[in-house]
Design a protein around this motif. Structure first.
Motif, mmCIF file in Angstrom:
data_model
loop_
_atom_site.group_PDB
_atom_site.id
_atom_site.type_symbol
_atom_site.label_atom_id
_atom_site.label_comp_id
_atom_site.label_asym_id
_atom_site.label_seq_id
_atom_site.Cartn_x
_atom_site.Cartn_y
_atom_site.Cartn_z
ATOM 1 N N GLU A 39 50.265 45.417 55.745
ATOM 2 C CA GLU A 39 50.997 45.464 54.487
ATOM 3 C C GLU A 39 52.247 44.590 54.573
ATOM 4 O O GLU A 39 52.594 43.870 53.631
ATOM 5 C CB GLU A 39 51.401 46.916 54.241
ATOM 6 C CG GLU A 39 52.176 47.137 52.987
ATOM 7 C CD GLU A 39 51.348 47.865 51.951
ATOM 8 O OE1 GLU A 39 50.436 48.613 52.338
ATOM 9 O OE2 GLU A 39 51.632 47.667 50.763
ATOM 10 N N GLU A 96 53.399 41.517 52.250
ATOM 11 C CA GLU A 96 54.716 41.428 51.601
ATOM 12 C C GLU A 96 55.433 40.144 52.018
ATOM 13 O O GLU A 96 56.088 39.494 51.207
ATOM 14 C CB GLU A 96 55.581 42.630 51.996
ATOM 15 C CG GLU A 96 55.166 43.933 51.348
ATOM 16 C CD GLU A 96 56.119 45.064 51.717
ATOM 17 O OE1 GLU A 96 57.036 44.829 52.525
ATOM 18 O OE2 GLU A 96 55.939 46.173 51.186
ATOM 19 N N MET A 143 54.128 37.536 49.950
ATOM 20 C CA MET A 143 54.513 37.731 48.557
ATOM 21 C C MET A 143 55.942 37.254 48.322
ATOM 22 O O MET A 143 56.227 36.562 47.347
ATOM 23 C CB MET A 143 54.394 39.212 48.185
ATOM 24 C CG MET A 143 54.963 39.560 46.824
ATOM 25 S SD MET A 143 54.790 41.310 46.404
ATOM 26 C CE MET A 143 56.435 41.885 46.771
ATOM 27 N N LEU A 144 56.826 37.631 49.235
ATOM 28 C CA LEU A 144 58.230 37.293 49.040
ATOM 29 C C LEU A 144 58.510 35.851 49.463
ATOM 30 O O LEU A 144 59.200 35.114 48.770
ATOM 31 C CB LEU A 144 59.094 38.264 49.844
ATOM 32 C CG LEU A 144 58.987 39.715 49.360
ATOM 33 C CD1 LEU A 144 59.545 40.674 50.392
ATOM 34 C CD2 LEU A 144 59.711 39.890 48.032
ATOM 35 N N LEU A 163 42.769 27.657 49.032
ATOM 36 C CA LEU A 163 43.900 27.447 48.115
ATOM 37 C C LEU A 163 44.602 26.120 48.435
ATOM 38 O O LEU A 163 45.027 25.396 47.532
ATOM 39 C CB LEU A 163 44.892 28.609 48.223
ATOM 40 C CG LEU A 163 44.456 29.895 47.518
ATOM 41 C CD1 LEU A 163 45.248 31.097 48.034
ATOM 42 C CD2 LEU A 163 44.653 29.775 46.002
ATOM 43 N N VAL A 168 51.944 30.101 38.836
ATOM 44 C CA VAL A 168 50.752 30.884 39.177
ATOM 45 C C VAL A 168 50.883 31.535 40.549
ATOM 46 O O VAL A 168 49.893 31.893 41.162
ATOM 47 C CB VAL A 168 49.462 30.038 39.070
ATOM 48 C CG1 VAL A 168 49.259 29.603 37.631
ATOM 49 C CG2 VAL A 168 49.503 28.828 39.975
ATOM 50 N N ASN A 199 51.673 34.457 41.260
ATOM 51 C CA ASN A 199 51.022 35.773 41.276
ATOM 52 C C ASN A 199 49.512 35.660 41.488
ATOM 53 O O ASN A 199 48.924 36.456 42.203
ATOM 54 C CB ASN A 199 51.317 36.547 39.989
ATOM 55 C CG ASN A 199 52.712 37.119 39.998
ATOM 56 O OD1 ASN A 199 53.395 37.071 41.021
ATOM 57 N ND2 ASN A 199 53.148 37.657 38.871
ATOM 58 N N SER A 200 48.895 34.685 40.830
ATOM 59 C CA SER A 200 47.450 34.507 41.011
ATOM 60 C C SER A 200 47.137 34.061 42.432
ATOM 61 O O SER A 200 46.145 34.479 43.024
ATOM 62 C CB SER A 200 46.912 33.476 40.024
ATOM 63 O OG SER A 200 47.195 33.874 38.713
ATOM 64 N N ILE A 201 48.003 33.190 42.950
ATOM 65 C CA ILE A 201 47.806 32.730 44.331
ATOM 66 C C ILE A 201 47.895 33.923 45.276
ATOM 67 O O ILE A 201 47.053 34.123 46.145
ATOM 68 C CB ILE A 201 48.857 31.660 44.696
ATOM 69 C CG1 ILE A 201 48.629 30.404 43.846
ATOM 70 C CG2 ILE A 201 48.809 31.330 46.183
ATOM 71 C CD1 ILE A 201 49.743 29.367 43.950
ATOM 72 N N LEU A 202 48.921 34.763 45.059
ATOM 73 C CA LEU A 202 49.097 35.936 45.908
ATOM 74 C C LEU A 202 47.918 36.884 45.787
ATOM 75 O O LEU A 202 47.446 37.430 46.782
ATOM 76 C CB LEU A 202 50.387 36.664 45.544
ATOM 77 C CG LEU A 202 51.660 35.943 45.977
ATOM 78 C CD1 LEU A 202 52.875 36.623 45.358
ATOM 79 C CD2 LEU A 202 51.782 35.921 47.490
ATOM 80 N N SER A 203 47.432 37.079 44.555
ATOM 81 C CA SER A 203 46.357 38.057 44.408
ATOM 82 C C SER A 203 45.111 37.533 45.124
ATOM 83 O O SER A 203 44.360 38.305 45.708
ATOM 84 C CB SER A 203 46.136 38.430 42.947
ATOM 85 O OG SER A 203 45.077 37.746 42.389
ATOM 86 N N GLU A 204 44.930 36.211 45.137
ATOM 87 C CA GLU A 204 43.796 35.661 45.882
ATOM 88 C C GLU A 204 44.010 35.811 47.398
ATOM 89 O O GLU A 204 43.083 36.149 48.131
ATOM 90 C CB GLU A 204 43.599 34.185 45.491
ATOM 91 C CG GLU A 204 42.135 33.778 45.504
ATOM 92 C CD GLU A 204 41.887 32.384 44.932
ATOM 93 O OE1 GLU A 204 42.363 32.105 43.811
ATOM 94 O OE2 GLU A 204 41.228 31.583 45.608
ATOM 95 N N TRP A 216 45.840 38.105 48.886
ATOM 96 C CA TRP A 216 45.749 39.534 49.227
ATOM 97 C C TRP A 216 44.312 40.004 49.263
ATOM 98 O O TRP A 216 43.944 40.821 50.087
ATOM 99 C CB TRP A 216 46.547 40.370 48.230
ATOM 100 C CG TRP A 216 48.017 40.318 48.468
ATOM 101 C CD1 TRP A 216 48.686 39.355 49.157
ATOM 102 C CD2 TRP A 216 48.987 41.252 48.031
ATOM 103 N NE1 TRP A 216 50.015 39.635 49.160
ATOM 104 C CE2 TRP A 216 50.243 40.794 48.468
ATOM 105 C CE3 TRP A 216 48.918 42.430 47.298
ATOM 106 C CZ2 TRP A 216 51.418 41.481 48.205
ATOM 107 C CZ3 TRP A 216 50.089 43.118 47.027
ATOM 108 C CH2 TRP A 216 51.334 42.641 47.488
ATOM 109 N N GLN A 217 43.544 39.488 48.335
ATOM 110 C CA GLN A 217 42.154 39.895 48.296
ATOM 111 C C GLN A 217 41.474 39.505 49.609
ATOM 112 O O GLN A 217 40.689 40.252 50.158
ATOM 113 C CB GLN A 217 41.456 39.210 47.121
ATOM 114 C CG GLN A 217 40.244 39.970 46.662
ATOM 115 C CD GLN A 217 39.932 39.654 45.201
ATOM 116 O OE1 GLN A 217 40.737 39.062 44.500
ATOM 117 N NE2 GLN A 217 38.786 40.041 44.752
ATOM 118 N N ASP A 237 42.248 41.674 52.566
ATOM 119 C CA ASP A 237 41.596 42.977 52.433
ATOM 120 C C ASP A 237 40.263 43.011 53.158
ATOM 121 O O ASP A 237 39.789 44.055 53.562
ATOM 122 C CB ASP A 237 41.279 43.221 50.951
ATOM 123 C CG ASP A 237 42.240 44.209 50.337
ATOM 124 O OD1 ASP A 237 43.209 44.555 51.033
ATOM 125 O OD2 ASP A 237 42.014 44.612 49.190
#
Lengths: 376, 599
Positions: free
Chosen positions: A301, A305, A308-309, A340, A362, A364-369, A371-372, A375
């Protein structure tokens, strides 16, 4: 390394009046101040720790400048009493232009405050009135002058993108502020929160849509760059060497103590938030303040983060630091990072990985990719 | 109870003329349902029926009524009113001797009043007109009577004048049923002959057959067989009546309406319209049953979550038992994965099935644009029936295509005739005839491609005539048309689930509308997404979903980290729910959005 350093955040929730857009924890009942500071000091005492030298201090609000100077004097005394303040590199205080009196500024100066962040928002007096601010633009110029006379020259001005004013008004705010002797500018998009008076006045509708806000942001970034303010984080611009160390510490996943109502901190791998309401904060036993809000951040996690930051920063993140902290290679941990990069959403320069400036929107979209993929 | 004291009847009406409310009142009056248990629309047991205020499934119920000292058994079968469910109506009519024709005193005779009335006449039913909603200020009782006499040719002078809502004159309706509906004339001693008019599946009892006994008798222990699945026999485990819940009885006799359970575990062993008889003493010939219904409208149905394919398959199997007019076969799509190509009687039928699947079986569905069946003549001299755009052969192999055309009748007040004609012309209709039924009603007849009817005709008709016009249509035949397949490309890749067969002249407008709808429904992403409509290699419309510029400009302070994380988690979850078409994430709603295009 950043993870070894500790900062301190202290929340001062009092305000003379509530701003139209504000959804922060704030309180206009100054009669609670005695009990609040008493509780605040009790909490600091309870968490006192002389083993970790403090790196930066930040007083936010609310309006720290709105309370009586004697509270602030006592607060700084308390910090000295509970923590090792010998190596502090930056002490910031948020101020409103109308309350930055000589008395207050001399109090700050004598307590070692070397950075002030003014909540200016706009240079347009009509806009300031409309959003419920108590100051006019000339109050800010006067406060800036006073700060300089007290030898506090590291000054930030907060501006807001997307206020109910014309686009020209906004551009004028940016160019006016950039020409003043400030060292740092923050430009945030207006967030409309349900339950605020501005939300009601605007019927929940942003005065500018996402595209317009983005255009305004671009224009602001360009104007600021011309005046010598380099962007170092999505919303933050500074003159050479004047980046806010405290905020950089957040964005590099640093640890920090936090005291006061609604204050969030990150210590010993745990994120927590104190009770939101000032009365709840005062009433709760000091050992129970973090009850229910504590979240242990495991290493996976924390790595998420960290990305993300860190990717909010112009300099991005250091791949070697990532490896040192989490014991795994960045490209391996985020298996989608390579794709990416190939598609131009991540830029690789030596040890650093960052988001190219034309792709900031974008993030947030980069991060969500990313993070996925971490996972899987 | 002797046959002489049994009356089997149904209620027919135009949609919203108060059929279900009248049924409620009849049950309340005969004490079938205690007032405290009374819910509005008692017989409409599906949630979806109550919500939409319409009846979809026929529902039987038995009532007891005493008149002049004699006790009567009244079997009522409530029926749907919408054109798509005529099939259900005709099934219930075959189980009755009489029909109450409910007419709204403020609306008069409507399209479905007539259509259902003709169905009833074909079945030799005694028709009793009932004038409802007499409590409304706008009720025109005399006008309605005259309309019934003029348009249908029924004597309405003795018609009960009721308000089902207010419970006025309900007794008169029951008296009329007893006096006017003939008792069933079956022979109790003859071999068993019973009509299956509906089925239901129960996990414990197996298939439950809803039946009308025409001749003979059935009781627990009787060995039965069905004509169409000859060879298999079943032992009856339970027979019963509807009161209105299922209630076991000793036997069902000629003239009775009730249900039979016989541990029938295989869904395909029973077919609605088939005849049940005694395996040991069979009757000579089956009842003539129902016309095999042909689905008119097709669409792909896919589970929103690909792993739910088997659940969808089970659900369709069980629904099929309950709704014989539904057809389906397996289908696959590059964008949507495994699913089914389903056939429906009409658009409302399609919507209802989708909703029943989602509610009764708790499924999330993605459906594709509805299509009709096309006759495709290939250059090799073959004739193919194509109901799925992706199955259309390449243009070079097509000699010509024929499309189904319907005879459409629109009933409308005269002041909207211009609007209706305009709409029919827009929809490639050919004018056939126009008749003034009376001062207030005009019947317009058009030949219109079914393709245009399923594409939004009904909603547009309603909106252009402020809800006054009604529509009835029947298949007329096939005519050659200039038809082409139009594909939608997302970021340069064809999305098979969005392909449609359209009239070439319409393609440009339709392509533009679909591209616009998709632009609204597809969220902005990390890159610019061109949306193109194409016929073969020719691009005929283009829209662009601009790259995202959002949500990162807000303040990110220390305390915000947890909130930001939650936001990102949500975004990540949202993305998982989307379909990947090449590099583009497409939400399920996008596939549905093209179904709702306004003209």
């Amino acid at each position: 390394m950043y993870s070894d350093k500790y900062s301190v955040y202290i929340h001062i929730p009092f305000c003379k009046a509530r701003c139209g857009y504000c959804a922060f924890s704030s309180c206009t009942d100054f009669s609670l101040a005695d009990r609040y500071f008493e509780k605040l000091f009790e909490e600091m005492k309870f968490r006192s720790d002389k083993s970790k030298p403090i790196y930066t201090v930040y007083l936010g609000g609310g309006t720290p400048s709105a309370v009586d100077a004697r509270y602030l004097d006592a607060l700084f005394d308390k910090l000295d009493e509970c923590f090792d303040m010998s190596q502090v590199e930056e002490t910031s205080v948020e101020c409103n232009p109308e309350s930055a009196s000589d008395e207050l500024l001399s109090c700050l100066a004598r307590n070692g405050v070397d950075r002030i962040s003014f909540g200016l928002q706009s240079v347009n007096d009509a806009t300031l009135r409309a959003i419920g601010r108590l100051h006019v633009f000339s109050d800010f110029v006067a406060a800036l002058d006073r700060a300089h006379r007290h030898n506090i020259v590291n000054v930030n001005a907060d501006l807001m993108i997307g206020l109910p004013e014309s686009r020209d008004d906004f551009v004028r705010s940016v160019s006016t502020v950039a020409a003043l002797p400030v060292t740092h500018v923050s430009a945030y998009a207006l967030e409309l929160h349900r339950g605020t008076s501005l939300y009601a006045a605007l019927k929940g509708k942003q005065p500018f849509d996402d595209d317009e806000q983005a255009d305004m942001y671009d224009e602001a970034a360009e104007l600021l760059a011309k005046q010598g303010f380099a962007r170092y984080e999505i919303s933050n611009f500074a003159r050479e060497g004047r980046q806010c160390k405290h905020n950089l510490h957040y964005w590099q996943e640093g640890h920090y103590f936090a005291f006061g109502a609604a204050a969030s901190g990150f210590t010993d791998g745990v994120r927590f938030t104190n009770p939101w309401d000032i009365r709840d904060y005062i009433a709760a036993p000091v050992a129970d303040l973090r009850e229910g809000s504590s979240e242990t951040i495991d290493s996976r996690e924390e790595a998420n983060e960290f990305a993300m930051l860190g990717l909010r920063l112009d300099c991005g993140i250091s791949v070697s630091e990532f490896y040192e902290r989490f014991g795994i290679d960045f490209w391996q941990f985020f298996s989608s990072a390579d794709s990416l990069r190939e598609r131009g959403f991540l830029l690789c320069e030596g040890d650093r990985v960052r988001v190219p400036s034309d792709k900031f929107y974008v993030v947030n979209s980069i991060l969500s990719e990313l993070w996925q993929s971490s996972d899987e | 109870m002797s046959q002489q004291n049994t009356r089997n009847f149904c209620i027919i009406a135009h949609i919203d003329h108060g059929k279900s409310t009248l049924a409620d009142r009849l049950m309340e009056y005969t004490g079938q349902v205690a007032k405290r248990d009374m819910e509005a629309q008692m017989l409409d047991t599906m949630d979806i029926e109550r919500e939409r205020g319409i009846t979809i499934k026929l529902t039987p119920v038995r009532m007891h009524y005493v008149k002049d000292g004699a006790e009567y058994t009244l079997n009522l079968i409530d029926t749907p009113g919408h054109v798509d469910f005529n099939y259900e109506v005709s099934r219930s009519l075959a189980a009755c001797e009489g029909a109450l024709l409910v007419v709204d005193a403020s609306q008069g005779v409507e399209a479905q009043t007539l259509a259902n009335c003709y169905l009833a006449l074909e079945n030799d039913l005694e028709i009793i007109p009932v004038i409802n909603k007499i409590d409304l200020p706008s009720a025109d009782i005399e006008g309605t009577k005259k309309e019934i006499e003029d348009a249908i040719g029924l004597d309405a002078s003795q018609a009960p004048l009721v308000s089902a809502k207010e419970g006025i004159n309900i007794k008169e309706v029951l008296d009329a049923v007893v006096d006017l509906v003939p008792p069933p004339d079956g022979d109790v001693t003859a071999p068993l002959k019973a009509l299956i008019f509906d089925c239901q599946y129960d996990n414990y009892k197996g298939v439950i057959i809803f039946t009308r006994i025409v001749d003979g008798e059935v009781r627990v222990g009787t060995q039965i067989k069905m004509f169409q699945t000859a060879g298999k026999t079943f032992d009856v485990t339970e027979v019963g009546i509807f009161a209105p819940g299922m209630q076991p009885v000793d036997s069902l006799l000629a003239g009775d309406v009730g249900y039979i359970c016989a541990s029938i575990k295989t869904v395909s062993d029973t077919k609605v319209g088939d005849t049940v008889t005694d395996a040991k003493r069979p009757c000579d010939s089956p009842l003539h049953g129902y016309k095999e219904v042909k689905p008119m409208v097709f669409c792909g149905i896919f589970p929103a979550d690909g792993s739910k394919y088997n659940d969808l398959k089970d659900a369709l199997e069980k629904l099929k038992l309950n709704d014989a007019s539904l057809t389906y076969e397996p289908d696959t799509s590059v964008a949507l994965g495994f699913g089914f190509r389903c056939g429906f009687l009409g658009l409302l039928h399609m919507e209802i099935i989708q909703e029943r699947l989602e509610r009764e079986f708790d499924l999330d569905l993605v459906t594709t644009a509805p299509s009709v069946v096309y006759k495709v003549f290939t250059t090799q001299g073959e004739q193919l029936f194509i109901d799925n755009p992706t199955k259309l052969p390449p243009p070079t192999l097509i000699e010509h295509i024929e499309e189904p055309i319907v005879k459409a009748e629109v009933y409308s007040p005269p002041e909207y005739v211009g609007d209706v004609m305009g709409l029919c012309q827009d929809k490639r209709g050919t004018f056939v005839d126009m008749t003034y039924l009376d001062k207030h009603r005009v019947k317009l007849s058009y030949d219109i491609p079914l393709n245009e009817i399923i594409y939004n005709f009904f909603d547009t008709l309603k909106s252009r005539t402020r809800g006054y016009a009604s529509l009835d249509y029947e298949l007329k035949g096939f005519v050659p048309g200039k038809l082409v397949r139009m594909d939608m490309l997302l970021n340069g890749e064809v999305c098979d689930a969005l392909s449609v067969i359209v009239n070439e002249e319409r393609a440009y407008a339709r392509g533009r509308q679909m591209a616009e709808k998709l632009k609204e429904a597809i969220p902005r992403q990390m890159f610019e997404i061109p949306i193109q409509a194409a016929i073969g290699n020719k691009i005929i419309a283009r829209e662009t979903v601009k790259a995202l510029r959002k949500d990162v400009l807000a303040k990110c302070y220390g305390g915000d980290i947890t909130r930001k994380k939650k936001l990102l988690e949500k975004q990540k979850e949202g993305k998982k729910r989307m379909r990947q078409v090449g590099s583009v994430s497409v939400p399920s709603e996008a596939f549905m959005s093209i179904l709702k295009i306004d003209d």
